[in-house]
Scaffold this active site. Structure first.
Site, PDB file in Angstrom:
ATOM      1  N   ASN A 108      61.714 -70.699  -3.064  1.00  0.00           N
ATOM      2  CA  ASN A 108      61.644 -69.531  -3.945  1.00  0.00           C
ATOM      3  C   ASN A 108      62.186 -69.954  -5.310  1.00  0.00           C
ATOM      4  O   ASN A 108      63.391 -70.125  -5.472  1.00  0.00           O
ATOM      5  CB  ASN A 108      62.486 -68.397  -3.341  1.00  0.00           C
ATOM      6  CG  ASN A 108      62.542 -67.184  -4.253  1.00  0.00           C
ATOM      7  OD1 ASN A 108      61.841 -67.114  -5.269  1.00  0.00           O
ATOM      8  ND2 ASN A 108      63.380 -66.225  -3.883  1.00  0.00           N
ATOM      9  N   TRP A 109      61.283 -70.114  -6.255  1.00  0.00           N
ATOM     10  CA  TRP A 109      61.690 -70.650  -7.565  1.00  0.00           C
ATOM     11  C   TRP A 109      62.332 -69.586  -8.462  1.00  0.00           C
ATOM     12  O   TRP A 109      62.825 -69.906  -9.542  1.00  0.00           O
ATOM     13  CB  TRP A 109      60.488 -71.274  -8.272  1.00  0.00           C
ATOM     14  CG  TRP A 109      59.935 -72.493  -7.597  1.00  0.00           C
ATOM     15  CD1 TRP A 109      60.284 -73.001  -6.374  1.00  0.00           C
ATOM     16  CD2 TRP A 109      58.919 -73.384  -8.108  1.00  0.00           C
ATOM     17  NE1 TRP A 109      59.561 -74.131  -6.098  1.00  0.00           N
ATOM     18  CE2 TRP A 109      58.711 -74.391  -7.146  1.00  0.00           C
ATOM     19  CE3 TRP A 109      58.160 -73.412  -9.284  1.00  0.00           C
ATOM     20  CZ2 TRP A 109      57.789 -75.421  -7.321  1.00  0.00           C
ATOM     21  CZ3 TRP A 109      57.239 -74.435  -9.456  1.00  0.00           C
ATOM     22  CH2 TRP A 109      57.067 -75.436  -8.488  1.00  0.00           C
ATOM     23  N   LYS A 110      62.282 -68.333  -8.033  1.00  0.00           N
ATOM     24  CA  LYS A 110      62.882 -67.224  -8.808  1.00  0.00           C
ATOM     25  C   LYS A 110      62.391 -67.295 -10.266  1.00  0.00           C
ATOM     26  O   LYS A 110      61.257 -67.689 -10.491  1.00  0.00           O
ATOM     27  CB  LYS A 110      64.410 -67.253  -8.676  1.00  0.00           C
ATOM     28  CG  LYS A 110      64.835 -67.291  -7.192  1.00  0.00           C
ATOM     29  CD  LYS A 110      66.294 -67.051  -6.953  1.00  0.00           C
ATOM     30  CE  LYS A 110      66.584 -67.118  -5.448  1.00  0.00           C
ATOM     31  NZ  LYS A 110      67.977 -66.865  -5.106  1.00  0.00           N
ATOM     32  N   HIS A 154      63.404 -59.304  -0.923  1.00  0.00           N
ATOM     33  CA  HIS A 154      64.488 -60.216  -1.313  1.00  0.00           C
ATOM     34  C   HIS A 154      65.698 -59.418  -1.807  1.00  0.00           C
ATOM     35  O   HIS A 154      65.546 -58.391  -2.463  1.00  0.00           O
ATOM     36  CB  HIS A 154      64.006 -61.186  -2.395  1.00  0.00           C
ATOM     37  CG  HIS A 154      64.940 -62.329  -2.589  1.00  0.00           C
ATOM     38  ND1 HIS A 154      66.102 -62.215  -3.325  1.00  0.00           N
ATOM     39  CD2 HIS A 154      64.925 -63.599  -2.105  1.00  0.00           C
ATOM     40  CE1 HIS A 154      66.746 -63.374  -3.286  1.00  0.00           C
ATOM     41  NE2 HIS A 154      66.058 -64.229  -2.554  1.00  0.00           N
ATOM     42  N   GLU A 187      67.649 -59.858  -4.171  1.00  0.00           N
ATOM     43  CA  GLU A 187      67.694 -59.633  -5.626  1.00  0.00           C
ATOM     44  C   GLU A 187      66.793 -58.462  -6.023  1.00  0.00           C
ATOM     45  O   GLU A 187      67.121 -57.692  -6.922  1.00  0.00           O
ATOM     46  CB  GLU A 187      67.297 -60.934  -6.359  1.00  0.00           C
ATOM     47  CG  GLU A 187      68.414 -61.959  -6.280  1.00  0.00           C
ATOM     48  CD  GLU A 187      67.947 -63.405  -6.279  1.00  0.00           C
ATOM     49  OE1 GLU A 187      66.810 -63.689  -6.705  1.00  0.00           O
ATOM     50  OE2 GLU A 187      68.730 -64.265  -5.827  1.00  0.00           O
ATOM     51  N   GLU A 223      68.522 -63.803   5.070  1.00  0.00           N
ATOM     52  CA  GLU A 223      69.307 -64.339   3.961  1.00  0.00           C
ATOM     53  C   GLU A 223      70.568 -63.500   3.760  1.00  0.00           C
ATOM     54  O   GLU A 223      70.515 -62.450   3.095  1.00  0.00           O
ATOM     55  CB  GLU A 223      68.486 -64.323   2.663  1.00  0.00           C
ATOM     56  CG  GLU A 223      67.213 -65.134   2.720  1.00  0.00           C
ATOM     57  CD  GLU A 223      66.729 -65.527   1.325  1.00  0.00           C
ATOM     58  OE1 GLU A 223      66.516 -66.723   1.109  1.00  0.00           O
ATOM     59  OE2 GLU A 223      66.590 -64.654   0.454  1.00  0.00           O
ATOM     60  N   GLY A 226      73.055 -68.411  -3.480  1.00  0.00           N
ATOM     61  CA  GLY A 226      73.468 -68.929  -4.784  1.00  0.00           C
ATOM     62  C   GLY A 226      74.970 -69.075  -4.927  1.00  0.00           C
ATOM     63  O   GLY A 226      75.480 -69.283  -6.018  1.00  0.00           O
ATOM     64  N   SER A 276      71.996 -70.961   0.210  1.00  0.00           N
ATOM     65  CA  SER A 276      72.680 -72.229  -0.061  1.00  0.00           C
ATOM     66  C   SER A 276      72.299 -73.359   0.897  1.00  0.00           C
ATOM     67  O   SER A 276      73.152 -74.174   1.261  1.00  0.00           O
ATOM     68  CB  SER A 276      74.201 -72.017  -0.085  1.00  0.00           C
ATOM     69  OG  SER A 276      74.558 -71.123  -1.127  1.00  0.00           O
ATOM     70  N   GLY A 332      66.421 -71.586  -2.395  1.00  0.00           N
ATOM     71  CA  GLY A 332      66.456 -71.183  -3.799  1.00  0.00           C
ATOM     72  C   GLY A 332      66.765 -72.374  -4.693  1.00  0.00           C
ATOM     73  O   GLY A 332      65.892 -73.181  -5.009  1.00  0.00           O
ATOM     74  N   GLY A 333      68.016 -72.507  -5.090  1.00  0.00           N
ATOM     75  CA  GLY A 333      68.428 -73.543  -6.036  1.00  0.00           C
ATOM     76  C   GLY A 333      67.933 -74.939  -5.705  1.00  0.00           C
ATOM     77  O   GLY A 333      67.435 -75.660  -6.587  1.00  0.00           O
TER      78      GLY A 333
HETATM   79  P1  13P Z   1      69.937 -70.323  -2.767  1.00  0.00           P
HETATM   80  O1  13P Z   1      69.297 -71.387  -1.901  1.00  0.00           O
HETATM   81  O2  13P Z   1      70.005 -70.711  -4.211  1.00  0.00           O
HETATM   82  O3  13P Z   1      71.233 -69.846  -2.204  1.00  0.00           O
HETATM   83  O4  13P Z   1      68.930 -69.054  -2.728  1.00  0.00           O
HETATM   84  C1  13P Z   1      68.453 -68.603  -1.525  1.00  0.00           C
HETATM   85  C2  13P Z   1      67.406 -67.585  -1.804  1.00  0.00           C
HETATM   86  O5  13P Z   1      67.679 -66.513  -2.331  1.00  0.00           O
HETATM   87  C3  13P Z   1      66.022 -67.907  -1.451  1.00  0.00           C
HETATM   88  O6  13P Z   1      65.206 -66.788  -1.530  1.00  0.00           O
END
Ligand code: 13P
Length: 250
Positions: A9-11, A95, A97, A167, A173, A213, A234-235
């Site tokens: 997920n590149w956000k 998600h 967010e 998640e 994050g 993470s 994510g990251g």
């Molecule tokens: P991180 O891997 O940066 O914690 O993010 C997870 C995420 O929200 C994937 O959708």
């Protein structure tokens, strides 16, 4: 046997050029034969070019959101039909967010899920408790309610187009990961919750990803758990070497 999946997920990261660069690196570095289905989710504006770029690969493309309506006066929004028309086959919904920052409710997410499935998009359905829920021992209840209120309205037949992504919000994050045991405990509970509502066959077939993470250093141990079928990253999905290491950890 259920599918192993690693999704990135590149956000809100990577412009057009950076998207192309990262995809090129992934194409060069990902193993051509892998047990895992790899999915990447760039931003809306880069979806069409990503699909074109990945045409001769097995990497799939996901959107990070979709609107619940078919079309209409919804300035700034994108429909399921539009996603399909540029070759996108997956969409991330629910998600944390979107829930926290954009105030998406379970009812709205349920609507989006229905629209996405109607258009034959595979839904990557995200859910997970906040830190306060875990501290008060309420995490199983929260997860059960998110599933019931946001997803369980679907027909039995639709489960072939659903991927679950647990998640825990406190692990997103933050650098803090759920321990492999915490992940397994929750994934087992999720599978049992699906079994109670839809039966054994669907529960055994649905892939449940862990997100929060995940890094090259912890991926192998998390993925080794019986009910963890992959990850939503994510990251670490923004760096080709890290993402490739996570994919190969499966
Ligand atoms: P991180 O891997 O940066 O914690 O993010 C997870 C995420 O929200 C994937 O959708």
């Amino acid at each position: 046997m259920r599918k192993k999946i690693v999704a990135g997920n590149w956000k809100m990261h990577k412009n057009a050029e950076q998207t192309e660069d990262l995809l090129n690196e992934l194409i060069a570095k990902l193993p051509t034969v892998s047990e895992a289905q790899v999915i990447v989710a760039p931003t809306f504006v880069n979806l069409a070019s990503a699909v074109a770029h990945l045409e001769f690969t097995t990497i799939e493309v996901a959107a990070q959101n979709v609107h619940q309506a078919e079309s209409g006066a919804f300035t700034g929004e994108v429909s399921a039909d539009m996603l399909k028309s540029v070759g996108v086959n997956y969409v991330i919904l629910g998600h944390s967010e979107r829930r926290a920052i954009f105030k998406e409710t379970d009812a709205l997410i349920a609507n989006k899920v229905d629209t996405a499935l109607k258009h034959e998009l595979t839904v990557i359905f995200c859910f997970g408790e906040e830190l306060k829920d875990r501290q008060t021992g309420n995490h199983f209840n929260v997860v059960e309610n998110q599933l019931t209120d946001g997803l369980f309205q679907i027909e039995k037949e639709s489960w072939a187009n659903v991927i679950l992504a647990y998640e825990p919000v406190w692990a997103i994050g933050t650098g803090e990961t759920a321990s492999p045991e915490q992940a397994q405990e929750m994934h087992e509970f999720i599978r049992e919750t699906v079994r109670k509502a839809f039966g054994k066959e669907i529960a055994e077939e649905v892939s449940i990803l862990y997100g929060g993470s995940v890094k090259p250093e912890n991926a192998k141990e998390i993925f080794s758990k019986a009910d963890v079928d992959g990850g939503l990253i994510g990251g670490a999905a923004l760096k080709a070497d890290d993402f490739v290491a996570i994919v190969t950890a499966i």
